[in-house]
Scaffold this motif. Structure first.
Motif, PDB file in Angstrom:
ATOM      1  N   GLN A  30      32.880  47.723  42.974  1.00  0.00           N
ATOM      2  CA  GLN A  30      31.809  47.432  44.559  1.00  0.00           C
ATOM      3  C   GLN A  30      30.648  46.667  44.020  1.00  0.00           C
ATOM      4  O   GLN A  30      30.081  46.355  42.841  1.00  0.00           O
ATOM      5  N   PHE A  31      31.056  45.946  44.828  1.00  0.00           N
ATOM      6  CA  PHE A  31      29.698  44.212  44.849  1.00  0.00           C
ATOM      7  C   PHE A  31      28.752  44.845  45.393  1.00  0.00           C
ATOM      8  O   PHE A  31      28.705  45.347  47.003  1.00  0.00           O
ATOM      9  N   ILE A  32      27.533  44.518  45.049  1.00  0.00           N
ATOM     10  CA  ILE A  32      26.314  45.080  45.846  1.00  0.00           C
ATOM     11  C   ILE A  32      25.549  43.511  45.455  1.00  0.00           C
ATOM     12  O   ILE A  32      25.072  43.046  44.975  1.00  0.00           O
ATOM     13  N   HIS A 102      19.850  36.096  43.619  1.00  0.00           N
ATOM     14  CA  HIS A 102      20.399  35.593  44.483  1.00  0.00           C
ATOM     15  C   HIS A 102      20.039  34.216  44.311  1.00  0.00           C
ATOM     16  O   HIS A 102      19.045  33.700  44.147  1.00  0.00           O
ATOM     17  N   HIS A 103      20.653  33.243  45.514  1.00  0.00           N
ATOM     18  CA  HIS A 103      19.861  31.497  45.956  1.00  0.00           C
ATOM     19  C   HIS A 103      18.777  31.589  46.112  1.00  0.00           C
ATOM     20  O   HIS A 103      17.675  30.894  45.548  1.00  0.00           O
ATOM     21  N   GLU A 104      17.847  32.913  45.997  1.00  0.00           N
ATOM     22  CA  GLU A 104      16.106  32.519  47.227  1.00  0.00           C
ATOM     23  C   GLU A 104      16.087  32.691  46.012  1.00  0.00           C
ATOM     24  O   GLU A 104      14.316  32.579  46.054  1.00  0.00           O
ATOM     25  N   SER A 228      35.258  32.176  35.915  1.00  0.00           N
ATOM     26  CA  SER A 228      35.461  31.115  35.834  1.00  0.00           C
ATOM     27  C   SER A 228      34.408  29.774  36.221  1.00  0.00           C
ATOM     28  O   SER A 228      34.038  28.853  35.961  1.00  0.00           O
ATOM     29  N   ARG A 229      33.986  30.699  37.386  1.00  0.00           N
ATOM     30  CA  ARG A 229      32.736  29.716  38.366  1.00  0.00           C
ATOM     31  C   ARG A 229      31.672  29.247  37.522  1.00  0.00           C
ATOM     32  O   ARG A 229      31.159  28.317  37.407  1.00  0.00           O
ATOM     33  N   LEU A 230      31.613  29.848  36.421  1.00  0.00           N
ATOM     34  CA  LEU A 230      30.039  29.675  35.650  1.00  0.00           C
ATOM     35  C   LEU A 230      30.746  28.260  34.893  1.00  0.00           C
ATOM     36  O   LEU A 230      29.347  27.232  35.099  1.00  0.00           O
ATOM     37  N   ALA A 274      38.937  38.878  42.941  1.00  0.00           N
ATOM     38  CA  ALA A 274      38.351  38.588  44.065  1.00  0.00           C
ATOM     39  C   ALA A 274      37.643  39.168  44.772  1.00  0.00           C
ATOM     40  O   ALA A 274      37.388  40.679  44.788  1.00  0.00           O
ATOM     41  N   CYS A 275      36.732  38.905  45.411  1.00  0.00           N
ATOM     42  CA  CYS A 275      35.769  39.198  46.057  1.00  0.00           C
ATOM     43  C   CYS A 275      35.841  38.969  47.294  1.00  0.00           C
ATOM     44  O   CYS A 275      36.119  38.286  48.340  1.00  0.00           O
ATOM     45  N   MET A 276      34.939  40.437  47.988  1.00  0.00           N
ATOM     46  CA  MET A 276      35.468  40.709  49.741  1.00  0.00           C
ATOM     47  C   MET A 276      34.114  41.266  50.412  1.00  0.00           C
ATOM     48  O   MET A 276      33.728  42.352  50.463  1.00  0.00           O
TER      49      MET A 276
HETATM   50  C1  LIG Z   1      29.825  35.704  46.055  1.00  0.00           C
HETATM   51  C2  LIG Z   1      29.006  35.310  47.513  1.00  0.00           C
HETATM   52  N1  LIG Z   1      29.456  33.555  46.881  1.00  0.00           N
HETATM   53  C3  LIG Z   1      27.943  33.259  47.791  1.00  0.00           C
HETATM   54  C4  LIG Z   1      27.960  31.789  48.569  1.00  0.00           C
HETATM   55  C5  LIG Z   1      28.375  31.623  49.455  1.00  0.00           C
HETATM   56  N2  LIG Z   1      28.598  30.037  49.311  1.00  0.00           N
HETATM   57  C6  LIG Z   1      28.576  29.084  50.212  1.00  0.00           C
HETATM   58  C7  LIG Z   1      28.738  27.798  50.793  1.00  0.00           C
HETATM   59  C8  LIG Z   1      29.463  26.795  51.813  1.00  0.00           C
HETATM   60  C9  LIG Z   1      30.429  26.951  52.149  1.00  0.00           C
HETATM   61  C10 LIG Z   1      31.252  28.128  51.462  1.00  0.00           C
HETATM   62  C11 LIG Z   1      30.565  29.159  50.898  1.00  0.00           C
HETATM   63  N3  LIG Z   1      27.828  29.323  49.507  1.00  0.00           N
HETATM   64  N4  LIG Z   1      26.911  30.674  48.085  1.00  0.00           N
HETATM   65  C12 LIG Z   1      27.647  34.629  48.948  1.00  0.00           C
HETATM   66  O1  LIG Z   1      26.405  33.927  49.615  1.00  0.00           O
HETATM   67  C13 LIG Z   1      27.857  34.819  47.681  1.00  0.00           C
HETATM   68  O2  LIG Z   1      27.129  35.599  46.987  1.00  0.00           O
END
Ligand SMILES: C[C@@H]1N[C@@H](c2cn(-c3ccccc3)nn2)[C@H](O)[C@@H]1O
Length: 446
Positions: A30-32, A102-104, A228-230, A274-276
């Motif tokens: 579960q993603f929150i 999050h980004h904020e 891997s995204r890091l 995969a996240c959805m």
């Molecule tokens: C896991 C997801 N990744 C964050 C995200 C997605 N994006 C994004 C921004 C532009 C194009 C495609 C994706 N930017 N941040 C989303 O806000 C959520 O946290």
């Protein structure tokens, strides 16, 4: 010819240690997404913005100082961590990944590295601690999502274009390292780290830091799993290094999309997740879900089975409201998927890619041990006959649906019809095959 890398992949192949085996076997998470963005929920000054609600600050061009003052309104009076954890347990989630930041830039934990955190809200208490304890008490592993991209921090840079940028960004990386150190240290049961917001040039130019963070987290929390995204290597290559090797412990590029079961079988060679989202593109709470398609429980269940059938983990997103309540649509999804998982979780947990050719009626999954192959049927054929093509020489000795035998009919070399009992199926039926002999997989499906 390999290029020498200092910050590339640290190993190749799947990790087989106990911690990774548990991460892999969990399969369903579960993603929150919960933060200040849940308060406005996609609506600002009476205007609804259809883009992702967690991006409202940029969609509505809100000044940072205005956005950040939402902190003084954060008081989720309906928040009950135990209720959330019980709902996740009932849904059949084996792990939960929470947006610590999050980004904020707002932190759900009382970070010592910024005042922009839960401790300075009317709620005051450590939400992260409450969630970790409640979910762990239900036997659910907890993983931390962390956005490196930080709209609040003055030293964040999208790119490094001057000596000042370098000085500022180095301060920023120390800040982020400090936050990650306190997350790994103060919440010792955390199992994995889900990094986001790492696509900008500033990170690509600092691949060294991404390896340092991976190593630091694994030093503090042996067995920790990092996505891997890091990672960026010496040349700014992300996810996959300049020698084509996956960095981090699993591939995390599938966001709101899944690999194709025929064309993308290469993903079965490594760990991935995969996240959805439930709506087309909403991670944070949005007040108005009528603006896009909302996936049904069955659509989401099929994605979970599809993901397991290709050896991946499926992370299904929930976006709690600013008051801490879970919206009705998400509760319905949890109940409906949970009812099926109650009966059929054994075809998901600790299951993997079967290496059999994809057929139209649905998906194969294979438990780690035994000669079992599961068939999860989403598309009921008009003639009730499920075609199964098996690896050369494989024999099917038995097929059962809910414990009752169903007919197996050999129709050609290495091909069978499984006779599906004719009835109205409201949820996908599962047929368990006992398959013996033959090659391990259809060689061309590796
Ligand atoms: C896991 C997801 N990744 C964050 C995200 C997605 N994006 C994004 C921004 C532009 C194009 C495609 C994706 N930017 N941040 C989303 O806000 C959520 O946290």
């Amino acid at each position: 010819q390999e290029v020498p890398l200092k910050y590339g992949a640290q190993y190749t192949g799947k990790r087989t240690d106990e911690a990774m085996n548990k991460w892999r076997g969990n399969r369903f998470g579960q993603f929150i997404h919960w933060g200040l963005y849940a308060i406005p929920g996609g609506v600002w000054n009476g205007k609804t913005y259809n883009y992702a609600a967690e991006f409202l600050k940029s969609s509505a061009k809100i000044p940072t100082s205005t956005w950040d003052s939402l902190m003084y309104q954060f008081n989720p009076v309906k928040f009950n961590a135990r209720q959330w954890a019980k709902m996740a347990k009932q849904m059949g989630a084996r792990y939960m990944t929470i947006t610590t930041k999050h980004h904020e830039g707002f932190c759900l934990w009382p970070s010592q590295y910024t005042d922009f955190n839960i401790g300075n809200t009317p709620y005051k208490k450590d939400i992260l601690k409450e969630l970790v304890e409640a979910y762990n008490a239900e036997g659910i592993d907890v993983n931390f999502y962390y956005s490196v991209l930080d709209w609040h921090h003055p030293d964040w840079r999208y790119d490094i274009k001057s000596p000042e940028d370098s000085v500022a960004f180095r301060r920023f990386l120390q800040f982020a390292s400090g936050q990650l150190r306190e997350l790994a240290t103060n919440y010792p049961t955390v199992k994995a780290f889900w990094f986001d917001g790492t696509w900008d040039n500033s990170i690509k130019k600092n691949g060294w830091w991404t390896l340092e963070v991976e190593q630091m987290l694994k030093k503090i929390r042996p067995g920790a799993v990092v996505n891997s995204r890091l990672r960026a290597d010496d040349f700014g290559k992300r996810h996959i290094d300049s020698n084509g090797k996956l960095m981090g412990d699993y591939e995390s590029g599938y966001e709101r999309r899944l690999p194709n079961p025929v064309k993308d079988v290469q993903v079965t060679r490594w760990d991935w997740e995969a996240c959805m989202t439930v709506p087309e593109n909403q991670w944070g709470y949005h007040k108005d879900w009528s603006v896009s398609h909302v996936k049904s429980p069955l659509e989401l269940l099929e994605m979970l089975v599809h993901t397991t059938s290709m050896g991946g983990n499926f992370l299904l997103n929930f976006g709690p409201a600013g008051d801490g309540s879970i919206r009705a649509e998400e509760q319905h999804i949890a109940r409906t998927i949970g009812a099926w998982m109650q009966q059929n979780g054994q075809v998901i947990y600790d299951c993997d890619y079967a290496g059999w050719e994809k057929q139209d009626w649905g998906y194969f999954t294979k438990p780690r041990t035994g000669n079992i192959v599961n068939m999860v049927v989403f598309n009921i054929p008009v003639n009730g006959l499920l075609k199964v093509k098996v690896p050369a020489g494989t024999k099917i000795s038995k097929a059962t649906l809910a414990g009752k035998n169903v007919k197996v009919e050999e129709i050609a070399k290495d091909q069978f019809f499984i006779h599906l009992p004719q009835q109205a199926y409201k949820m996908p039926p599962v047929i368990v095959l006992e398959a013996v002999g033959g090659a391990k997989t259809n060689a061309q499906y590796q």
